[in-house]
Design a protein around this motif. Structure first.
Motif, PDB file in Angstrom:
ATOM      1  N   LEU A  15       0.836  -1.201   0.000  1.00 56.49           N
ATOM      2  CA  LEU A  15       0.000   0.000   0.000  1.00 56.49           C
ATOM      3  C   LEU A  15       0.873   1.254   0.000  1.00 56.49           C
ATOM      4  O   LEU A  15       0.614   2.213  -0.728  1.00 56.49           O
ATOM      5  CB  LEU A  15      -0.920   0.003   1.223  1.00 56.49           C
ATOM      6  CG  LEU A  15      -1.852   1.227   1.372  1.00 56.49           C
ATOM      7  CD1 LEU A  15      -2.787   1.306   0.175  1.00 56.49           C
ATOM      8  CD2 LEU A  15      -2.641   1.124   2.674  1.00 56.49           C
ATOM      9  N   ALA A  16       1.936   1.228   0.803  1.00 61.43           N
ATOM     10  CA  ALA A  16       2.840   2.371   0.864  1.00 61.43           C
ATOM     11  C   ALA A  16       3.497   2.612  -0.486  1.00 61.43           C
ATOM     12  O   ALA A  16       3.659   3.756  -0.927  1.00 61.43           O
ATOM     13  CB  ALA A  16       3.901   2.137   1.939  1.00 61.43           C
ATOM     14  N   LEU A  17       3.860   1.518  -1.152  1.00 59.75           N
ATOM     15  CA  LEU A  17       4.464   1.664  -2.473  1.00 59.75           C
ATOM     16  C   LEU A  17       3.470   2.270  -3.459  1.00 59.75           C
ATOM     17  O   LEU A  17       3.803   3.149  -4.258  1.00 59.75           O
ATOM     18  CB  LEU A  17       4.930   0.299  -2.991  1.00 59.75           C
ATOM     19  CG  LEU A  17       6.220  -0.258  -2.388  1.00 59.75           C
ATOM     20  CD1 LEU A  17       6.420  -1.693  -2.854  1.00 59.75           C
ATOM     21  CD2 LEU A  17       7.402   0.594  -2.788  1.00 59.75           C
ATOM     22  N   THR A  18       2.231   1.782  -3.395  1.00 61.38           N
ATOM     23  CA  THR A  18       1.196   2.268  -4.300  1.00 61.38           C
ATOM     24  C   THR A  18       0.951   3.760  -4.101  1.00 61.38           C
ATOM     25  O   THR A  18       0.756   4.517  -5.062  1.00 61.38           O
ATOM     26  CB  THR A  18      -0.125   1.498  -4.065  1.00 61.38           C
ATOM     27  OG1 THR A  18       0.111   0.112  -4.296  1.00 61.38           O
ATOM     28  CG2 THR A  18      -1.213   1.991  -4.993  1.00 61.38           C
ATOM     29  N   LEU A  19       0.986   4.194  -2.842  1.00 56.17           N
ATOM     30  CA  LEU A  19       0.735   5.593  -2.529  1.00 56.17           C
ATOM     31  C   LEU A  19       1.970   6.461  -2.707  1.00 56.17           C
ATOM     32  O   LEU A  19       1.922   7.672  -2.520  1.00 56.17           O
ATOM     33  CB  LEU A  19       0.223   5.713  -1.078  1.00 56.17           C
ATOM     34  CG  LEU A  19      -1.117   5.028  -0.774  1.00 56.17           C
ATOM     35  CD1 LEU A  19      -1.439   5.135   0.704  1.00 56.17           C
ATOM     36  CD2 LEU A  19      -2.229   5.655  -1.617  1.00 56.17           C
ATOM     37  N   TRP A  98      15.945  -6.009   3.648  1.00 60.63           N
ATOM     38  CA  TRP A  98      15.663  -6.666   2.371  1.00 60.63           C
ATOM     39  C   TRP A  98      14.259  -6.311   1.914  1.00 60.63           C
ATOM     40  O   TRP A  98      13.282  -6.513   2.635  1.00 60.63           O
ATOM     41  CB  TRP A  98      15.794  -8.186   2.500  1.00 60.63           C
ATOM     42  CG  TRP A  98      17.199  -8.618   2.738  1.00 60.63           C
ATOM     43  CD1 TRP A  98      18.142  -8.928   1.792  1.00 60.63           C
ATOM     44  CD2 TRP A  98      17.836  -8.782   4.008  1.00 60.63           C
ATOM     45  NE1 TRP A  98      19.329  -9.262   2.394  1.00 60.63           N
ATOM     46  CE2 TRP A  98      19.178  -9.182   3.747  1.00 60.63           C
ATOM     47  CE3 TRP A  98      17.425  -8.624   5.338  1.00 60.63           C
ATOM     48  CZ2 TRP A  98      20.090  -9.423   4.772  1.00 60.63           C
ATOM     49  CZ3 TRP A  98      18.317  -8.860   6.355  1.00 60.63           C
ATOM     50  CH2 TRP A  98      19.638  -9.264   6.072  1.00 60.63           C
ATOM     51  N   PHE A  99      14.162  -5.802   0.702  1.00 63.05           N
ATOM     52  CA  PHE A  99      12.875  -5.495   0.095  1.00 63.05           C
ATOM     53  C   PHE A  99      12.536  -6.596  -0.895  1.00 63.05           C
ATOM     54  O   PHE A  99      13.322  -6.900  -1.788  1.00 63.05           O
ATOM     55  CB  PHE A  99      12.920  -4.146  -0.629  1.00 63.05           C
ATOM     56  CG  PHE A  99      11.665  -3.848  -1.403  1.00 63.05           C
ATOM     57  CD1 PHE A  99      10.525  -3.410  -0.743  1.00 63.05           C
ATOM     58  CD2 PHE A  99      11.614  -4.031  -2.777  1.00 63.05           C
ATOM     59  CE1 PHE A  99       9.347  -3.154  -1.451  1.00 63.05           C
ATOM     60  CE2 PHE A  99      10.451  -3.775  -3.484  1.00 63.05           C
ATOM     61  CZ  PHE A  99       9.318  -3.337  -2.829  1.00 63.05           C
ATOM     62  N   SER A 100      11.364  -7.200  -0.732  1.00 64.87           N
ATOM     63  CA  SER A 100      10.920  -8.278  -1.610  1.00 64.87           C
ATOM     64  C   SER A 100      10.036  -7.715  -2.714  1.00 64.87           C
ATOM     65  O   SER A 100       8.900  -7.296  -2.444  1.00 64.87           O
ATOM     66  CB  SER A 100      10.142  -9.329  -0.812  1.00 64.87           C
ATOM     67  OG  SER A 100       9.472 -10.226  -1.674  1.00 64.87           O
ATOM     68  N   PRO A 101      10.513  -7.684  -3.963  1.00 63.66           N
ATOM     69  CA  PRO A 101       9.712  -7.104  -5.047  1.00 63.66           C
ATOM     70  C   PRO A 101       8.490  -7.938  -5.417  1.00 63.66           C
ATOM     71  O   PRO A 101       7.600  -7.445  -6.114  1.00 63.66           O
ATOM     72  CB  PRO A 101      10.704  -7.017  -6.210  1.00 63.66           C
ATOM     73  CG  PRO A 101      11.691  -8.103  -5.948  1.00 63.66           C
ATOM     74  CD  PRO A 101      11.827  -8.151  -4.455  1.00 63.66           C
ATOM     75  N   VAL A 152      13.612 -12.867  -1.586  1.00 66.02           N
ATOM     76  CA  VAL A 152      12.192 -12.514  -1.466  1.00 66.02           C
ATOM     77  C   VAL A 152      11.634 -13.022  -0.138  1.00 66.02           C
ATOM     78  O   VAL A 152      12.249 -13.827   0.545  1.00 66.02           O
ATOM     79  CB  VAL A 152      11.352 -13.103  -2.632  1.00 66.02           C
ATOM     80  CG1 VAL A 152      11.795 -12.533  -3.966  1.00 66.02           C
ATOM     81  CG2 VAL A 152      11.434 -14.624  -2.643  1.00 66.02           C
ATOM     82  N   THR A 153      10.447 -12.572   0.201  1.00 63.81           N
ATOM     83  CA  THR A 153       9.760 -13.030   1.403  1.00 63.81           C
ATOM     84  C   THR A 153       9.630 -14.554   1.395  1.00 63.81           C
ATOM     85  O   THR A 153       9.174 -15.134   0.407  1.00 63.81           O
ATOM     86  CB  THR A 153       8.358 -12.390   1.495  1.00 63.81           C
ATOM     87  OG1 THR A 153       8.495 -10.970   1.496  1.00 63.81           O
ATOM     88  CG2 THR A 153       7.631 -12.845   2.754  1.00 63.81           C
ATOM     89  N   ASP A 154      10.004 -15.180   2.514  1.00 65.77           N
ATOM     90  CA  ASP A 154      10.075 -16.644   2.517  1.00 65.77           C
ATOM     91  C   ASP A 154       8.747 -17.334   2.250  1.00 65.77           C
ATOM     92  O   ASP A 154       8.678 -18.260   1.435  1.00 65.77           O
ATOM     93  CB  ASP A 154      10.709 -17.169   3.817  1.00 65.77           C
ATOM     94  CG  ASP A 154      10.007 -16.709   5.081  1.00 65.77           C
ATOM     95  OD1 ASP A 154       9.004 -15.951   4.998  1.00 65.77           O
ATOM     96  OD2 ASP A 154      10.466 -17.100   6.185  1.00 65.77           O
ATOM     97  N   ASN A 155       7.642 -16.882   2.888  1.00 67.85           N
ATOM     98  CA  ASN A 155       6.390 -17.606   2.676  1.00 67.85           C
ATOM     99  C   ASN A 155       5.796 -17.372   1.293  1.00 67.85           C
ATOM    100  O   ASN A 155       5.037 -18.192   0.782  1.00 67.85           O
ATOM    101  CB  ASN A 155       5.361 -17.295   3.778  1.00 67.85           C
ATOM    102  CG  ASN A 155       4.948 -15.840   3.824  1.00 67.85           C
ATOM    103  OD1 ASN A 155       5.751 -14.951   3.553  1.00 67.85           O
ATOM    104  ND2 ASN A 155       3.700 -15.592   4.183  1.00 67.85           N
ATOM    105  N   VAL A 156       6.163 -16.256   0.651  1.00 69.38           N
ATOM    106  CA  VAL A 156       5.733 -16.032  -0.728  1.00 69.38           C
ATOM    107  C   VAL A 156       6.467 -17.007  -1.651  1.00 69.38           C
ATOM    108  O   VAL A 156       5.867 -17.609  -2.551  1.00 69.38           O
ATOM    109  CB  VAL A 156       6.001 -14.573  -1.161  1.00 69.38           C
ATOM    110  CG1 VAL A 156       5.688 -14.380  -2.639  1.00 69.38           C
ATOM    111  CG2 VAL A 156       5.163 -13.617  -0.329  1.00 69.38           C
ATOM    112  N   LEU A 172       2.457  -8.792  -6.575  1.00 72.15           N
ATOM    113  CA  LEU A 172       2.425  -7.443  -7.140  1.00 72.15           C
ATOM    114  C   LEU A 172       2.436  -7.521  -8.664  1.00 72.15           C
ATOM    115  O   LEU A 172       3.435  -7.892  -9.278  1.00 72.15           O
ATOM    116  CB  LEU A 172       3.636  -6.633  -6.659  1.00 72.15           C
ATOM    117  CG  LEU A 172       3.636  -6.163  -5.203  1.00 72.15           C
ATOM    118  CD1 LEU A 172       4.877  -5.321  -4.927  1.00 72.15           C
ATOM    119  CD2 LEU A 172       2.379  -5.373  -4.875  1.00 72.15           C
ATOM    120  N   THR A 173       1.320  -7.157  -9.278  1.00 76.27           N
ATOM    121  CA  THR A 173       1.241  -7.217 -10.741  1.00 76.27           C
ATOM    122  C   THR A 173       2.254  -6.280 -11.401  1.00 76.27           C
ATOM    123  O   THR A 173       2.654  -6.515 -12.538  1.00 76.27           O
ATOM    124  CB  THR A 173      -0.178  -6.867 -11.230  1.00 76.27           C
ATOM    125  OG1 THR A 173      -0.535  -5.567 -10.724  1.00 76.27           O
ATOM    126  CG2 THR A 173      -1.186  -7.888 -10.735  1.00 76.27           C
TER     127      THR A 173
END
Length: 209
Positions: A15-19, A98-101, A152-156, A172-173
């Protein structure tokens, strides 16, 4: 961190990225092709039904191997894809960001981060790697020269499993274009096949670039 809490963190980050509230450094594997190149490479891949999983084992793709000193492939990617990563004497990441794209989440503990094989090992096996030598499979599983490994995020990553873009895409599309370019280039470099549903999905994703 629990799966529920991770989902909430990922949602808030997305959401923060979108905004436009944050602009974190993206994990960026090397040699991601242009969309034009990726489309050309996709056109050059052999379309073939998936092969059998008979005989498959992750052990046939030795990883994570030592890269230099005490550092193995996982630690090298954590350092490459993170920000302000500090490592101890055994090369383990003890702090960083770490930022997970895939999902827009940011983590400060390496234990919350997986190193994803863009083309999963089992997917590679089904599309040609079953005929490789163990040495070739080891090189594939630890490939630092192409866009095959990413933090990336482990559970993703675990939700992705061994699926192709026909059945799984990053949450994230906005990352679909980049993901497709990395997937196609990896298969092209390693001379792996694609199945028809996979090619259709990749064509659609590259159409978003």
């Amino acid at each position: 961190m629990s799966t529920v809490n991770k989902a909430l963190v990922a949602f808030g980050a997305a959401l923060a990225l979108t905004l436009g509230l944050v602009s974190p450094a993206l994990a960026t594997p090397p040699n991601i092709p242009s969309s034009t190149t990726a489309k050309s490479e996709l056109a050059g891949l052999t379309v073939k039904a998936d092969g059998s999983m008979t005989g498959y084992s992750r052990d046939k793709f030795p990883h994570w191997i030592t890269q230099s000193g005490a550092c193995n492939t996982r630690e090298v990617v954590l350092k490459r894809d993170g920000t302000n990563v500090q490592q101890d004497s055994s090369c383990a990441a003890v702090s960083g960001r770490w930022f997970s794209p895939y999902d827009g989440a940011t983590w400060t503990a390496a234990s919350d981060v997986d190193i994803d094989h863009i083309v999963p090992l089992a997917a590679a096996w089904r599309s040609g790697a079953s005929s490789w030598t163990t040495s070739q499979r080891q090189s594939f599983a630890n490939d630092l020269t192409g866009p095959q490994l990413i933090a990336v995020t482990d559970n993703v990553n675990q939700a992705k499993g061994d699926q192709t873009p026909a059945t799984w895409k990053p949450p994230l599309t906005s990352y679909w274009c980049t993901y497709a370019k990395m997937w196609v280039h990896t298969k092209y470099r390693w001379k792996l096949n694609v199945n028809s549903a996979e090619k259709t999905a990749l064509t659609d994703m590259l159409g978003r670039c």
